[in-house]
Design a protein around this motif. Sequence first.
Motif, PDB file in Angstrom:
ATOM      1  N   LYS A  86      19.937  -2.993   1.736  1.00 34.72           N
ATOM      2  CA  LYS A  86      18.564  -2.563   1.945  1.00 34.72           C
ATOM      3  C   LYS A  86      17.757  -3.673   2.605  1.00 34.72           C
ATOM      4  O   LYS A  86      18.031  -4.853   2.422  1.00 34.72           O
ATOM      5  CB  LYS A  86      17.909  -2.217   0.599  1.00 34.72           C
ATOM      6  N   ILE A  87      16.748  -3.268   3.364  1.00 35.79           N
ATOM      7  CA  ILE A  87      15.772  -4.233   3.850  1.00 35.79           C
ATOM      8  C   ILE A  87      14.827  -4.540   2.699  1.00 35.79           C
ATOM      9  O   ILE A  87      14.230  -3.631   2.103  1.00 35.79           O
ATOM     10  CB  ILE A  87      14.996  -3.676   5.056  1.00 35.79           C
ATOM     11  N   LEU A  88      14.686  -5.783   2.326  1.00 39.87           N
ATOM     12  CA  LEU A  88      13.888  -6.164   1.164  1.00 39.87           C
ATOM     13  C   LEU A  88      12.396  -6.044   1.456  1.00 39.87           C
ATOM     14  O   LEU A  88      11.975  -6.079   2.622  1.00 39.87           O
ATOM     15  CB  LEU A  88      14.241  -7.586   0.736  1.00 39.87           C
ATOM     16  N   PRO A  89      11.577  -5.904   0.419  1.00 41.24           N
ATOM     17  CA  PRO A  89      10.121  -5.765   0.624  1.00 41.24           C
ATOM     18  C   PRO A  89       9.536  -6.958   1.370  1.00 41.24           C
ATOM     19  O   PRO A  89       9.904  -8.110   1.103  1.00 41.24           O
ATOM     20  CB  PRO A  89       9.578  -5.696  -0.805  1.00 41.24           C
ATOM     21  N   GLU A  90       8.605  -6.690   2.259  1.00 43.62           N
ATOM     22  CA  GLU A  90       7.895  -7.778   2.931  1.00 43.62           C
ATOM     23  C   GLU A  90       6.893  -8.440   1.986  1.00 43.62           C
ATOM     24  O   GLU A  90       6.534  -9.605   2.161  1.00 43.62           O
ATOM     25  CB  GLU A  90       7.174  -7.239   4.175  1.00 43.62           C
ATOM     26  N   ASP A  91       6.465  -7.682   0.985  1.00 46.87           N
ATOM     27  CA  ASP A  91       5.613  -8.201  -0.090  1.00 46.87           C
ATOM     28  C   ASP A  91       4.299  -8.781   0.434  1.00 46.87           C
ATOM     29  O   ASP A  91       3.875  -9.882   0.048  1.00 46.87           O
ATOM     30  CB  ASP A  91       6.375  -9.257  -0.896  1.00 46.87           C
ATOM     31  N   THR A  92       3.638  -8.049   1.307  1.00 41.72           N
ATOM     32  CA  THR A  92       2.378  -8.511   1.895  1.00 41.72           C
ATOM     33  C   THR A  92       1.157  -7.818   1.290  1.00 41.72           C
ATOM     34  O   THR A  92       0.024  -8.215   1.562  1.00 41.72           O
ATOM     35  CB  THR A  92       2.390  -8.270   3.411  1.00 41.72           C
ATOM     36  N   ILE A  93       1.382  -6.783   0.471  1.00 45.49           N
ATOM     37  CA  ILE A  93       0.272  -6.057  -0.141  1.00 45.49           C
ATOM     38  C   ILE A  93      -0.190  -6.802  -1.393  1.00 45.49           C
ATOM     39  O   ILE A  93       0.627  -7.259  -2.198  1.00 45.49           O
ATOM     40  CB  ILE A  93       0.687  -4.614  -0.477  1.00 45.49           C
ATOM     41  N   ALA A  94      -1.464  -6.902  -1.587  1.00 48.06           N
ATOM     42  CA  ALA A  94      -2.029  -7.669  -2.692  1.00 48.06           C
ATOM     43  C   ALA A  94      -1.521  -7.174  -4.038  1.00 48.06           C
ATOM     44  O   ALA A  94      -1.339  -5.965  -4.247  1.00 48.06           O
ATOM     45  CB  ALA A  94      -3.557  -7.581  -2.644  1.00 48.06           C
ATOM     46  N   ALA A  95      -1.287  -8.101  -4.952  1.00 48.95           N
ATOM     47  CA  ALA A  95      -0.774  -7.775  -6.278  1.00 48.95           C
ATOM     48  C   ALA A  95      -1.680  -6.768  -6.980  1.00 48.95           C
ATOM     49  O   ALA A  95      -1.198  -5.798  -7.600  1.00 48.95           O
ATOM     50  CB  ALA A  95      -0.629  -9.045  -7.106  1.00 48.95           C
ATOM     51  N   LYS A  96      -2.989  -6.959  -6.912  1.00 50.81           N
ATOM     52  CA  LYS A  96      -3.929  -6.064  -7.584  1.00 50.81           C
ATOM     53  C   LYS A  96      -3.787  -4.639  -7.079  1.00 50.81           C
ATOM     54  O   LYS A  96      -3.830  -3.672  -7.859  1.00 50.81           O
ATOM     55  CB  LYS A  96      -5.360  -6.569  -7.358  1.00 50.81           C
ATOM     56  N   THR A  97      -3.582  -4.480  -5.788  1.00 51.02           N
ATOM     57  CA  THR A  97      -3.416  -3.147  -5.191  1.00 51.02           C
ATOM     58  C   THR A  97      -2.125  -2.494  -5.677  1.00 51.02           C
ATOM     59  O   THR A  97      -2.084  -1.288  -5.958  1.00 51.02           O
ATOM     60  CB  THR A  97      -3.405  -3.258  -3.653  1.00 51.02           C
ATOM     61  N   GLN A  98      -1.059  -3.285  -5.795  1.00 50.31           N
ATOM     62  CA  GLN A  98       0.222  -2.752  -6.261  1.00 50.31           C
ATOM     63  C   GLN A  98       0.137  -2.271  -7.707  1.00 50.31           C
ATOM     64  O   GLN A  98       0.616  -1.178  -8.039  1.00 50.31           O
ATOM     65  CB  GLN A  98       1.307  -3.820  -6.120  1.00 50.31           C
ATOM     66  N   TRP A  99      -0.464  -3.069  -8.571  1.00 53.37           N
ATOM     67  CA  TRP A  99      -0.563  -2.680  -9.979  1.00 53.37           C
ATOM     68  C   TRP A  99      -1.482  -1.467 -10.153  1.00 53.37           C
ATOM     69  O   TRP A  99      -1.242  -0.619 -11.023  1.00 53.37           O
ATOM     70  CB  TRP A  99      -1.046  -3.854 -10.820  1.00 53.37           C
ATOM     71  N   LYS A 100      -2.510  -1.364  -9.320  1.00 52.46           N
ATOM     72  CA  LYS A 100      -3.386  -0.191  -9.383  1.00 52.46           C
ATOM     73  C   LYS A 100      -2.620   1.065  -8.988  1.00 52.46           C
ATOM     74  O   LYS A 100      -2.798   2.133  -9.584  1.00 52.46           O
ATOM     75  CB  LYS A 100      -4.588  -0.397  -8.455  1.00 52.46           C
ATOM     76  N   GLU A 101      -1.737   0.938  -7.998  1.00 50.52           N
ATOM     77  CA  GLU A 101      -0.921   2.082  -7.585  1.00 50.52           C
ATOM     78  C   GLU A 101       0.018   2.515  -8.701  1.00 50.52           C
ATOM     79  O   GLU A 101       0.215   3.719  -8.928  1.00 50.52           O
ATOM     80  CB  GLU A 101      -0.133   1.730  -6.322  1.00 50.52           C
ATOM     81  N   LEU A 102       0.605   1.556  -9.418  1.00 44.05           N
ATOM     82  CA  LEU A 102       1.469   1.903 -10.549  1.00 44.05           C
ATOM     83  C   LEU A 102       0.684   2.647 -11.621  1.00 44.05           C
ATOM     84  O   LEU A 102       1.200   3.577 -12.258  1.00 44.05           O
ATOM     85  CB  LEU A 102       2.100   0.643 -11.142  1.00 44.05           C
ATOM     86  N   GLU A 103      -0.555   2.246 -11.822  1.00 44.23           N
ATOM     87  CA  GLU A 103      -1.408   2.938 -12.798  1.00 44.23           C
ATOM     88  C   GLU A 103      -1.682   4.369 -12.341  1.00 44.23           C
ATOM     89  O   GLU A 103      -1.701   5.304 -13.151  1.00 44.23           O
ATOM     90  CB  GLU A 103      -2.721   2.167 -12.955  1.00 44.23           C
ATOM     91  N   ASN A 104      -1.852   4.566 -11.045  1.00 40.30           N
ATOM     92  CA  ASN A 104      -2.157   5.895 -10.510  1.00 40.30           C
ATOM     93  C   ASN A 104      -0.996   6.875 -10.628  1.00 40.30           C
ATOM     94  O   ASN A 104      -1.213   8.085 -10.723  1.00 40.30           O
ATOM     95  CB  ASN A 104      -2.564   5.785  -9.039  1.00 40.30           C
ATOM     96  N   ILE A 105       0.246   6.358 -10.593  1.00 35.81           N
ATOM     97  CA  ILE A 105       1.410   7.262 -10.553  1.00 35.81           C
ATOM     98  C   ILE A 105       2.117   7.385 -11.897  1.00 35.81           C
ATOM     99  O   ILE A 105       3.126   8.086 -12.004  1.00 35.81           O
ATOM    100  CB  ILE A 105       2.442   6.784  -9.507  1.00 35.81           C
ATOM    101  N   LYS A 106       1.614   6.749 -12.933  1.00 34.37           N
ATOM    102  CA  LYS A 106       2.388   6.643 -14.175  1.00 34.37           C
ATOM    103  C   LYS A 106       2.644   7.986 -14.871  1.00 34.37           C
ATOM    104  O   LYS A 106       3.564   8.096 -15.682  1.00 34.37           O
ATOM    105  CB  LYS A 106       1.713   5.673 -15.137  1.00 34.37           C
ATOM    106  N   TYR A 107       1.857   9.006 -14.545  1.00 37.76           N
ATOM    107  CA  TYR A 107       2.101  10.318 -15.146  1.00 37.76           C
ATOM    108  C   TYR A 107       2.780  11.278 -14.175  1.00 37.76           C
ATOM    109  O   TYR A 107       2.975  12.455 -14.492  1.00 37.76           O
ATOM    110  CB  TYR A 107       0.787  10.926 -15.642  1.00 37.76           C
ATOM    111  N   ASP A 108       3.123  10.791 -13.016  1.00 39.53           N
ATOM    112  CA  ASP A 108       3.765  11.642 -12.005  1.00 39.53           C
ATOM    113  C   ASP A 108       5.269  11.728 -12.243  1.00 39.53           C
ATOM    114  O   ASP A 108       5.884  10.842 -12.840  1.00 39.53           O
ATOM    115  CB  ASP A 108       3.514  11.084 -10.596  1.00 39.53           C
ATOM    116  N   ASP A 109       5.862  12.819 -11.762  1.00 40.20           N
ATOM    117  CA  ASP A 109       7.301  13.001 -11.792  1.00 40.20           C
ATOM    118  C   ASP A 109       7.903  12.299 -10.564  1.00 40.20           C
ATOM    119  O   ASP A 109       7.375  12.438  -9.459  1.00 40.20           O
ATOM    120  CB  ASP A 109       7.613  14.503 -11.754  1.00 40.20           C
ATOM    121  N   PRO A 110       8.965  11.485 -10.709  1.00 41.52           N
ATOM    122  CA  PRO A 110       9.772  11.255 -11.903  1.00 41.52           C
ATOM    123  C   PRO A 110       9.396   9.995 -12.671  1.00 41.52           C
ATOM    124  O   PRO A 110      10.078   9.624 -13.612  1.00 41.52           O
ATOM    125  CB  PRO A 110      11.173  11.084 -11.303  1.00 41.52           C
TER     126      PRO A 110
END
Length: 316
Positions: A86-110
């Motif tokens: 796999k091509i590994l993540p470039e990891d350029t998106i801010a940490a705060k934005t990433q954790w907020k996205e995880l919070e947004n999807i935590k009730y989504d399938d799967p």
Amino acid sequence: MATYFIKHVTKYSYDNPVIDAANQLRLHPINDEFQNVNSHYLVITNNAHVQTYLDYYKNIVGSFMITEAITELYIESNIEVTTFSKILPEDTIAAKTQWKELENIKYDDPFVDFLIHKPFSGTNELAQIIEEKQIKHKTVYQALQELCDYVYNLIKYTKGVTKVDSSIDEVWKIKAGVCQDFTNIMLQALRMCGIPARYVSGYICPNSDNTRGEGATHAWIEAYIPFYGWLGFDPTNNTIANDCHVRLAVGRDYSDCAPVKGVFKGNANANLFVKVNVSTSKSDEDLILPETPMSSIKNNSYKRHMERIQQQQQQQ
């Protein structure tokens, strides 16, 4: 890119005849853009017919029944597979934005299925470690690398000290085990952080003298990284899962991915032998069966309907 030839043998020997052996297999490798299955065939006692279907997590599941009386059940899986890195993540998106996205999807399938965790004896200690490492101040990719390294150094790789049904409490207490135990601890840590993480069953192909997990099925995790997707981490070897890892199945835990399980009718004890051979070249050589079985399963009978599990603990 790498091509591997894998022979996986599972053999049960019974001290009395058994009948109506019903079995479920997750031995069909995943076929996707990162893993191309060139060929796969099964050899089973009495030339049993295998029916297949997709389970909830999109794994190919095979099932078969042998109604005749048998004193041995032999299952051989032969795979030719080509894997791609796999091509590994470039990891350029801010940490705060990433954790907020995880919070947004935590009730989504799967994702919701891969965030469920239960408290265990080490929950408070593990939560403190997560806090001390300031995991949520880092990007998700950085957090995964750090937690993979933490689990690798926490658990001593030791065969025979745990069983397939050993609890996470037992592993945490002795801080020792094999790849399933490393995987379970890392799953717990990631889910406590709010990172969706799933159990992966498969094979690790030798790429150095220090590779742990050769000789039988292997286990590792895949975690979801926002704006990137799923990426595998192997805490037993402290590495990102790459083209040396061949995936069979994914799920919430081992029970969703067990390579072989089933029931039978009869009053018999069963001896279990499991062996995996991985090569970069095709070979017709048979795997040598040992005179002494690798493990023994006692009192398997239809009254108990005890699940026969190909023990992940026999990882070499």
